[in-house]
Design an enzyme around this catalytic site. Structure first.
Site: not given
Ligand code: UT7
Length: 336
Positions: A257, A288, A121
């Site tokens: 980005h 993205n 990226c």
């Molecule tokens: O381009 C390269 C660089 N990449 C980035 O900059 C991406 C950086 N990361 C992110 O943008 C975020 O971490 C994501 C958007 C990918 C994920 O968001 P998050 O707020 O970090 O989610 P998380 O992984 O902390 O998960 C939060 C909750 C979890 O449930 P509990 O444990 O709180 O009950 C996950 O199991 O959301 C759940 N979860 C989902 N729920 C519905 C994880 N993925 C999903 C999903 N749909 N796809």
């Protein structure tokens, strides 16, 4: 004896930008069932409402070609004026020869210098910095820098952590010489101790083993990357502004980005950008697109806000590696 030569160009600038967005629009509703998610969750956590996926007739090269043709036409130059091509991509499906050589052959100028960058990226911003230095040193005259990805080929549609984020597209800029400063010094680097945070696995070697099945897909420790981006990237962006003699108050546009809307908003807040700064939020409709996201977002912002042509902007890319690069630029003038 000492070498005697002069560097002919003290400055360079972005002459034009072009973009290609695949025709297939994929709303969240088409993604959610396979990853047990919801439109609401994806919008809230990432700001993404829809993204583009390339079809079978849209390849890394066809998308790069379309974006490049638009950028070259808007620059007022012809293909024969381009003497170097840099393609930033992680999804060209051949290790060698490079995507850049296929692109320049198809553009009709097979004698230009051509190579690819693997900086995920951050690749486009790495390319802009290199192009600026090549021109200032006199090594090149006009450089085409392309960011292009077909991430849908390397994303597992059943992976909850990536399937809703990554998307496809291409963006390109033509960079040439300038009387005034048009591209500031690049602030770049790595945090390679966190290189496991975004991986494309298994390796081609693993897949060559007899009986092995699978495909190299991207996996991501979302929270690790999120925290790194939110806390580490704002200081990098501010440093890139400072070394170019700008401040948040004198900046016209911020084109980070397009990883996640929450990251964009957190960076803008941490940088204390005033209301007057236009912020690119193309992730909402493009997802993205890794190396392609900054030039696609630049093209979209200029289409929405033509008054920003010729004004200052801060661009920053960050991602797998973990690697990053940022620079202040003067946005291209409106095409004639
Ligand atoms: O381009 C390269 C660089 N990449 C980035 O900059 C991406 C950086 N990361 C992110 O943008 C975020 O971490 C994501 C958007 C990918 C994920 O968001 P998050 O707020 O970090 O989610 P998380 O992984 O902390 O998960 C939060 C909750 C979890 O449930 P509990 O444990 O709180 O009950 C996950 O199991 O959301 C759940 N979860 C989902 N729920 C519905 C994880 N993925 C999903 C999903 N749909 N796809």
């Amino acid at each position: 004896m000492a070498l005697t030569f002069t560097t002919p160009n003290s400055h360079s600038r972005i002459l034009s930008v072009g973009a290609y967005r695949p025709s297939r629009i994929i709303p969240n509703s088409e993604i959610v069932d396979r990853i047990d998610s919801s439109d609401e969750w994806i919008r809230e956590r990432s700001g993404i409402e829809s993204r583009r996926f390339a079809g079978p007739d849209e390849s890394v090269i066809s998308m790069a070609l379309a974006a490049s043709k638009q950028a070259i036409s808007r620059s007022g130059l012809s293909v024969s004026d381009i003497d170097a091509v840099i393609v930033a991509t992680i999804t060209y499906p051949f290790q060698t020869p490079s995507a850049a050589t296929e692109l320049i052959m198809k553009l009709g100028n097979p004698k230009a210098a051509a190579f690819d960058i693997s900086a995920a990226c951050a690749g486009f911003c790495y390319g802009v910095g290199m192009a600026a230095d090549l021109i200032r040193s006199g090594t090149a005259t006009n450089v085409l820098v392309v960011g292009v990805e077909k991430l849908s080929d390397f994303t597992d549609p059943d992976d909850r952590g990536t399937a809703f984020i990554f998307a496809d597209g291409a963006g390109a800029v033509v960079i040439g010489k300038s009387e005034s400063a048009g591209i500031g010094p690049m602030i770049w680097g790595s945090d390679a101790e966190s290189r496991d945070a975004i991986l494309m696995t298994p390796s081609w070697i693993d897949l060559k083993a007899p009986g092995s099945v699978g495909w190299p897909d991207i996996s991501m420790q979302g929270q690790t990357v999120f925290r790194w981006a939110v806390y580490q990237m704002a200081p990098v962006a501010l440093k890139a502004l400072d070394v170019a003699g700008l401040t948040p108050e004198t900046l016209a546009a911020f084109i980070p980005h397009q990883a996640n809307m929450r990251i964009i908003d957190a960076m803008a807040k941490s940088m204390k950008l005033p209301e007057s700064v236009a912020i690119a939020r193309d992730v909402r409709v493009s997802g993205n697109t890794s190396a392609a996201s900054v030039p696609i977002a630049m093209d979209a912002l200029l289409a929405e806000r033509p008054d920003l042509h010729g004004k200052s902007a801060l661009i920053i890319g960050f991602g797998a590696g973990l690697v990053y690069a940022a620079q202040a630029i003067e946005l291209p003038q409106a095409p004639k």
